[in-house]
Each structure stands twice: as structure tokens, then as C-alpha cells.
Design an enzyme around this catalytic site. Structure first.
Site, PDB file in Angstrom:
ATOM      1  CG  ASP A  10      -1.794   1.234   1.319  1.00  0.00           C
ATOM      2  OD1 ASP A  10      -2.387   1.591   0.279  1.00  0.00           O
ATOM      3  OD2 ASP A  10      -1.895   1.866   2.387  1.00  0.00           O
ATOM      4  CB  SER A  11       0.213   4.787  -0.550  1.00  0.00           C
ATOM      5  OG  SER A  11      -0.921   4.889   0.284  1.00  0.00           O
ATOM      6  CE1 TYR A  42       2.445   5.423  -3.447  1.00  0.00           C
ATOM      7  CE2 TYR A  42       1.230   3.546  -4.316  1.00  0.00           C
ATOM      8  CZ  TYR A  42       2.397   4.082  -3.819  1.00  0.00           C
ATOM      9  OH  TYR A  42       3.514   3.290  -3.707  1.00  0.00           O
ATOM     10  N   GLY A  43      -3.274   8.863  -3.760  1.00  0.00           N
ATOM     11  CA  GLY A  43      -4.618   9.132  -4.253  1.00  0.00           C
ATOM     12  C   GLY A  43      -4.840  10.442  -4.979  1.00  0.00           C
ATOM     13  CB  CYS A  73      -3.374   0.312  -2.492  1.00  0.00           C
ATOM     14  SG  CYS A  73      -3.379   2.052  -2.974  1.00  0.00           S
ATOM     15  CB  THR A  75      -5.221   4.674  -4.961  1.00  0.00           C
ATOM     16  OG1 THR A  75      -5.913   5.342  -3.912  1.00  0.00           O
ATOM     17  CG2 THR A  75      -4.811   5.661  -6.018  1.00  0.00           C
ATOM     18  CD  GLU A 151       0.139   6.990   6.054  1.00  0.00           C
ATOM     19  OE1 GLU A 151       1.264   7.000   6.583  1.00  0.00           O
ATOM     20  OE2 GLU A 151      -0.379   5.947   5.587  1.00  0.00           O
ATOM     21  CB  CYS A 185      -9.319   4.450   0.702  1.00  0.00           C
ATOM     22  SG  CYS A 185      -7.694   4.851   1.372  1.00  0.00           S
ATOM     23  CB  THR A 186      -6.610  -0.383   2.453  1.00  0.00           C
ATOM     24  OG1 THR A 186      -5.529   0.362   1.865  1.00  0.00           O
ATOM     25  CG2 THR A 186      -7.133  -1.408   1.471  1.00  0.00           C
ATOM     26  CG  HIS A 187      -4.846   4.957   4.527  1.00  0.00           C
ATOM     27  ND1 HIS A 187      -4.281   4.476   3.370  1.00  0.00           N
ATOM     28  CD2 HIS A 187      -3.823   5.481   5.250  1.00  0.00           C
ATOM     29  CE1 HIS A 187      -2.985   4.712   3.390  1.00  0.00           C
ATOM     30  NE2 HIS A 187      -2.674   5.332   4.528  1.00  0.00           N
TER      31      HIS A 187
END
Ligand code: DGL
Length: 270
Positions: A10-11, A42-43, A73, A75, A151, A185-187
Site C-alpha cells: 500500500d502507499s 497516492y490518491g 490499496c 487507488t 498517517e 480505501c484501505t486506510h
């Protein structure tokens, strides 16, 4: 039987929502995780840049002899779906398994999708759902501040900043009357509690990390690649920036002490 690791990327921290569920669903599998923390997010980047980054992430994992690659991810899964064709190991992104569950679970046929701007602009989830069932109405919303929130460690459901931003993005979907929301989005599963508080208990939130972990298990089994060892697997974590911040937030989210468990690599070499 194959005891090589599953490669997950992932990012940044988001893919840990898939790893958390993989550890539950497949405790005997080995996992190698890469979070591209020096280039997150990345998005809001171009399609060409996202594709280039995804290729480098996959190359790093392949160099570690992984048996399958999971782009955890939304994205990358949305913008570079053809990554699959360039790899010699089984691959999955998050869009397909997540849409499958949304179609199964929605009762009123109104499904919300939230994701990064690149994901929402690609309409990847909407197109796949409408292809399968044209009578389902899909309401899309990009949430560009969610990834920076996560993040930077803003993940507490009671934090006023988190509550305010969740309300800003989720209010249109609540008004639309969706009964199911894809956390595309996996976040976002890391913010699940705060999103659920705002949407109410009656709205089903579909965790892209969880659906992808379960789908990965299925793909491994179908390809004869499952690790049948009785032993608990190992998980190794790599990032492209200094590990400190990642270790701190990963410890909270995975409920494990990640201190000194994450290594830094130079992703530009791949
Ligand atoms: N977890 C990534 C996703 O699922 C976040 C993308 C980003 O870095 O913006 O889309």
C-alpha cells in the site's frame, strides 16, 4: 502447500487493514508488507505515477519470492487494474472482493462508496457494481483528508478533528439514505469507528481490507498455494521512509508492539 510469503503493499499504513484480517484468517501464512511511506499519498497523483509506483512496489515483493501479490490499496486497484497481467504470481486488488460483498449485503439497493480522489474519479467500484446489478444506485464520495488524518495518527473516534472531517464527507451519503458503505480505501477501516458513529449502527460498513484478506485466502486455496503448516507464520514489514511513525500507528492499529519491527528500503531501486 507453499510456505513462501504473501506480498502485500500500500502507499502507507492502509494496507495494514488487510494484514490485520490476514493474521486472523490465515495465522499460519507468512506475510511481507511494504508501505510506501516516502511517497504517500497516492490518491491525488496521476495515473502514470500511480502505475509506476505500483510496479516498483510489486517488484520489491517479487524479489522476496512472494507467492501472491495483494495490492491492499484502493487507488492502485482502481487506477492500475491491469497490473495483474504483468505479474507471474496470482494477484488481487481490493475492488472486486469488496463490490461482491456490497452487492450481497445491501437491502435497499443504495450503496455508498468512499475513496481517494483517484479512486472515485476512476468510478471503479461504481462500474463494477452497476455491471453486476444495474438497479443498484451507487453514491460516490472522495475523502482526500482521510489518508493524511490516518498517517498523522488522528484515528480516535472521539477526536473533534476526526469527527468534523468524517461529518463533512459522510453527510451527503447519509442524506442519500445508503444502507451500505464501501470503505474503498484501505486506510479508511482505521477510521471505521468514527464513520460508524456518524452513519449510525444500521448502516453496514464494508471493510476493503477484510474482504481482500478473505478473498486472498480463497485464491491461495484455489491455486494450491496455501501454507498448510501448523506453525504460526511470520510477518515482516518494510517502508520507504523512516519507520518511527509507521511503527507507532501500526502498534495501535494492530494491537501489537511494532517497535523496531519495521525496516526501511530504497524503493527507487526497484
Ligand atoms: N490505502 C490507499 C487506498 O486504498 C491510500 C491511497 C493514498 O495513498 O492516497 O487507496
Amino acid at each position: 502447500m507453499n510456505n513462501n510469503a504473501i506480498g502485500v503493499f500500500d502507499s502507507g499504513l492502509g494496507g495494514l487493514s488487510a494484514v490485520k484480517q490476514m493474521l486472523k484468517a490465515m495465522p499460519n501464512e507468512n506475510i511481507i508488507y511494504f508501505g510506501d511511506t516516502s511517497r504517500v499519498p497516492y490518491g491525488n497523483r496521476s495515473r502514470a505515477t500511480i502505475r509506476k509506483y505500483a510496479m516498483q512496489d510489486a517488484n520489491f515483493l517479487l524479489e522476496n519470492n512472494v507467492k501472491m501479490i495483494v495490492a491492499a490499496c484502493g487507488t492502485v486497484s482502481s487506477v492500475a487494474p491491469d497490473l495483474e497481467n504483468t505479474l507471474k504470481v496470482p494477484y488481487t486488488g481490493v475492488v472486486l472482493p469488496t463490490c461482491f460483498t456490497a452487492l450481497k449485503e445491501s437491502k435497499n439497493g443504495k450503496v455508498g462508496v468512499i475513496g481517494t480522489s483517484a479512486t472515485i474519479n476512476s468510478h471503479s467500484y461504481k462500474q463494477r457494481i452497476e455491471l453486476k446489478n444495474p438497479s443498484v444506485r451507487v453514491f460516490e464520495q472522495d475523502c482526500p483528508l482521510f489518508v493524511p488524518l490516518v498517517e498523522n495518527g488522528f484515528i480516535d473516534r472521539n477526536d473533534e478533528v476526526v469527527k468534523l472531517i468524517v461529518k463533512k464527507y459522510m453527510a451527503p451519503l447519509k442524506e442519500a439514505g445508503v444502507d451500505t458503505v464501501i470503505l474503498g480505501c484501505t486506510h479508511y477501516p482505521i477510521l471505521k469507528d468514527a464513520i460508524q458513529d456518524f452513519m449510525g449502527e444500521d448502516v453496514l460498513l464494508i471493510d476493503s481490507g477484510k474482504e481482500t484478506a478473505l478473498y486472498t485466502k480463497k485464491v491461495l486455496s484455489e491455486n494450491g498455494l496455501s501454507n498448510t503448516s501448523e506453525k504460526t507464520g511470520t510477518a515482516k514489514f518494510f517502508v520507504s521512509d523512516t519507520p518511527d511513525n509507521f511503527e507507532k500507528i501500526a502498534s495501535l492499529f494492530l494491537e501489537k508492539d511494532m517497535h523496531n519491527k519495521v525496516s526501511q528500503i530504497n524503493i527507487e531501486e526497484y
